[in-house]
Design a protein around this motif. Structure first.
Motif, PDB file in Angstrom:
ATOM      1  N   TYR A  32      14.442  10.417  -9.890  1.00 55.87           N
ATOM      2  CA  TYR A  32      15.189  11.663  -9.903  1.00 55.87           C
ATOM      3  C   TYR A  32      14.676  12.619 -10.966  1.00 55.87           C
ATOM      4  O   TYR A  32      14.430  12.239 -12.100  1.00 55.87           O
ATOM      5  N   ILE A  33      14.510  13.870 -10.546  1.00 57.85           N
ATOM      6  CA  ILE A  33      14.213  14.966 -11.455  1.00 57.85           C
ATOM      7  C   ILE A  33      15.536  15.659 -11.802  1.00 57.85           C
ATOM      8  O   ILE A  33      15.793  16.004 -12.937  1.00 57.85           O
ATOM      9  N   HIS A  34      16.388  15.833 -10.775  1.00 58.89           N
ATOM     10  CA  HIS A  34      17.721  16.399 -10.950  1.00 58.89           C
ATOM     11  C   HIS A  34      18.637  15.834  -9.896  1.00 58.89           C
ATOM     12  O   HIS A  34      18.219  15.729  -8.745  1.00 58.89           O
ATOM     13  N   PRO A  35      19.851  15.498 -10.198  1.00 58.29           N
ATOM     14  CA  PRO A  35      20.369  15.357 -11.545  1.00 58.29           C
ATOM     15  C   PRO A  35      19.683  14.195 -12.264  1.00 58.29           C
ATOM     16  O   PRO A  35      18.958  13.412 -11.641  1.00 58.29           O
TER      17      PRO A  35
ATOM     18  N   SER B 234       0.843  -1.197   0.000  1.00 55.42           N
ATOM     19  CA  SER B 234       0.000   0.000   0.000  1.00 55.42           C
ATOM     20  C   SER B 234       0.874   1.240   0.000  1.00 55.42           C
ATOM     21  O   SER B 234       1.893   1.288   0.695  1.00 55.42           O
ATOM     22  N   VAL B 235       0.458   2.238  -0.752  1.00 54.79           N
ATOM     23  CA  VAL B 235       1.162   3.515  -0.754  1.00 54.79           C
ATOM     24  C   VAL B 235       0.825   4.230   0.546  1.00 54.79           C
ATOM     25  O   VAL B 235      -0.339   4.396   0.899  1.00 54.79           O
ATOM     26  N   THR B 236       1.864   4.642   1.266  1.00 52.42           N
ATOM     27  CA  THR B 236       1.653   5.356   2.529  1.00 52.42           C
ATOM     28  C   THR B 236       2.027   6.826   2.426  1.00 52.42           C
ATOM     29  O   THR B 236       1.765   7.589   3.349  1.00 52.42           O
ATOM     30  N   GLY B 237       2.632   7.225   1.308  1.00 57.14           N
ATOM     31  CA  GLY B 237       2.972   8.627   1.151  1.00 57.14           C
ATOM     32  C   GLY B 237       3.602   8.940  -0.180  1.00 57.14           C
ATOM     33  O   GLY B 237       4.146   8.062  -0.848  1.00 57.14           O
ATOM     34  N   HIS B 238       3.469  10.200  -0.574  1.00 58.09           N
ATOM     35  CA  HIS B 238       4.096  10.766  -1.773  1.00 58.09           C
ATOM     36  C   HIS B 238       4.763  12.058  -1.339  1.00 58.09           C
ATOM     37  O   HIS B 238       4.258  12.759  -0.466  1.00 58.09           O
ATOM     38  N   ASP B 239       5.866  12.404  -1.972  1.00 52.26           N
ATOM     39  CA  ASP B 239       6.503  13.673  -1.672  1.00 52.26           C
ATOM     40  C   ASP B 239       7.424  14.036  -2.826  1.00 52.26           C
ATOM     41  O   ASP B 239       7.707  13.200  -3.693  1.00 52.26           O
ATOM     42  N   GLU B 240       7.856  15.271  -2.829  1.00 52.81           N
ATOM     43  CA  GLU B 240       8.896  15.727  -3.739  1.00 52.81           C
ATOM     44  C   GLU B 240       9.922  16.385  -2.840  1.00 52.81           C
ATOM     45  O   GLU B 240       9.571  17.241  -2.020  1.00 52.81           O
ATOM     46  N   VAL B 241      11.175  15.941  -2.953  1.00 52.21           N
ATOM     47  CA  VAL B 241      12.206  16.429  -2.041  1.00 52.21           C
ATOM     48  C   VAL B 241      13.300  17.158  -2.807  1.00 52.21           C
ATOM     49  O   VAL B 241      13.696  16.760  -3.895  1.00 52.21           O
ATOM     50  N   SER B 242      13.762  18.255  -2.194  1.00 49.79           N
ATOM     51  CA  SER B 242      14.877  19.022  -2.742  1.00 49.79           C
ATOM     52  C   SER B 242      15.317  20.008  -1.672  1.00 49.79           C
ATOM     53  O   SER B 242      14.689  20.125  -0.625  1.00 49.79           O
ATOM     54  N   GLY B 243      16.387  20.701  -1.951  1.00 43.07           N
ATOM     55  CA  GLY B 243      16.876  21.719  -1.021  1.00 43.07           C
ATOM     56  C   GLY B 243      18.167  21.296  -0.344  1.00 43.07           C
ATOM     57  O   GLY B 243      18.677  20.197  -0.550  1.00 43.07           O
ATOM     58  N   ASN B 244      18.696  22.215   0.477  1.00 37.51           N
ATOM     59  CA  ASN B 244      19.970  21.974   1.154  1.00 37.51           C
ATOM     60  C   ASN B 244      19.963  20.700   1.986  1.00 37.51           C
ATOM     61  O   ASN B 244      20.936  19.953   1.982  1.00 37.51           O
ATOM     62  N   TRP B 245      18.875  20.467   2.714  1.00 36.02           N
ATOM     63  CA  TRP B 245      18.841  19.285   3.567  1.00 36.02           C
ATOM     64  C   TRP B 245      18.954  18.021   2.724  1.00 36.02           C
ATOM     65  O   TRP B 245      19.645  17.076   3.097  1.00 36.02           O
ATOM     66  N   ALA B 246      18.282  17.985   1.552  1.00 35.98           N
ATOM     67  CA  ALA B 246      18.326  16.811   0.682  1.00 35.98           C
ATOM     68  C   ALA B 246      19.721  16.662   0.070  1.00 35.98           C
ATOM     69  O   ALA B 246      20.243  15.547  -0.034  1.00 35.98           O
ATOM     70  N   ASP B 247      20.333  17.779  -0.339  1.00 36.71           N
ATOM     71  CA  ASP B 247      21.697  17.731  -0.872  1.00 36.71           C
ATOM     72  C   ASP B 247      22.647  17.141   0.161  1.00 36.71           C
ATOM     73  O   ASP B 247      23.492  16.297  -0.153  1.00 36.71           O
ATOM     74  N   THR B 248      22.508  17.595   1.415  1.00 40.50           N
ATOM     75  CA  THR B 248      23.390  17.135   2.482  1.00 40.50           C
ATOM     76  C   THR B 248      23.147  15.665   2.809  1.00 40.50           C
ATOM     77  O   THR B 248      24.086  14.875   2.899  1.00 40.50           O
ATOM     78  N   ALA B 249      21.892  15.276   2.965  1.00 44.64           N
ATOM     79  CA  ALA B 249      21.571  13.901   3.350  1.00 44.64           C
ATOM     80  C   ALA B 249      22.016  12.898   2.287  1.00 44.64           C
ATOM     81  O   ALA B 249      22.579  11.852   2.601  1.00 44.64           O
ATOM     82  N   VAL B 250      21.770  13.218   1.014  1.00 44.28           N
ATOM     83  CA  VAL B 250      22.031  12.278  -0.076  1.00 44.28           C
ATOM     84  C   VAL B 250      23.450  12.423  -0.627  1.00 44.28           C
ATOM     85  O   VAL B 250      24.006  11.479  -1.175  1.00 44.28           O
ATOM     86  N   GLY B 251      24.032  13.614  -0.475  1.00 47.73           N
ATOM     87  CA  GLY B 251      25.390  13.832  -0.973  1.00 47.73           C
ATOM     88  C   GLY B 251      25.450  14.199  -2.437  1.00 47.73           C
ATOM     89  O   GLY B 251      26.465  13.993  -3.096  1.00 47.73           O
TER      90      GLY B 251
END
Length: 147
Positions: free
Chosen positions: A70-73, A28-45
């Motif tokens: 991925y949308i970007h890169p 079952s789908v429990t959530g959808h989101d779109e993530v970006s920003g400094n926190w995402a850059d830092t967490a993912v590298g």
């Protein structure tokens, strides 16, 4: 220290295709989101990290997948992972009816890599290629059933 498994993250080329496959299998789908920003850059590298994500859960509430497109890169296409390559290469599910699960997978164009095996009269199991080349293992406990 307490540790629990939160989820398995899988990058996919088509988020909706992957969601359709896994929800047809029973998640079952429990959530959808779109993530970006400094926190995402830092967490993912990755600088400029921007992705669409969906979280899915097994019916028992214990197994979770996080699928991301991925949308970007741009996503980097690779050869599909082989079962004997070092590193993470599959997600495994217990099913109560492997034949029914394989029928669902076939509707998505996903078929066993070789066939369905019987492991010591305990499990019927198979590996198949899911969406985006993900290896999915399906296993049915057959100890209570004779075939």
């Amino acid at each position: 220290m307490v540790i629990t498994l939160e989820n398995i993250g899988i990058a996919v080329r088509d988020l909706e295709e992957a969601i359709a496959f896994f929800t047809d299998l029973g998640l079952s789908v429990t959530g959808h989101d779109e993530v970006s920003g400094n926190w995402a850059d830092t967490a993912v590298g990755i600088d400029g990290n921007h992705a669409r994500i969906a979280t899915l859960e097994t019916p028992d509430g214990h197994g979770r997948l996080e699928l991301f497109q991925y949308i970007h890169p741009d996503a980097i296409e690779t050869e599909p992972t082989l079962p004997n390559e070092i590193g993470m290469h599959r997600v495994a599910f217990s099913v109560d009816d492997i034949d029914a699960a394989l029928e669902v997978a076939a509707r998505h164009g996903c078929h066993p890599l070789r066939g369905v095996a019987n492991y010591r009269g305990i499990y019927k199991l198979t590996y198949l290629r899911g969406p985006s080349g993900i290896i999915v293992m399906l296993a049915q406990d057959i100890r209570e059933h004779t075939q």
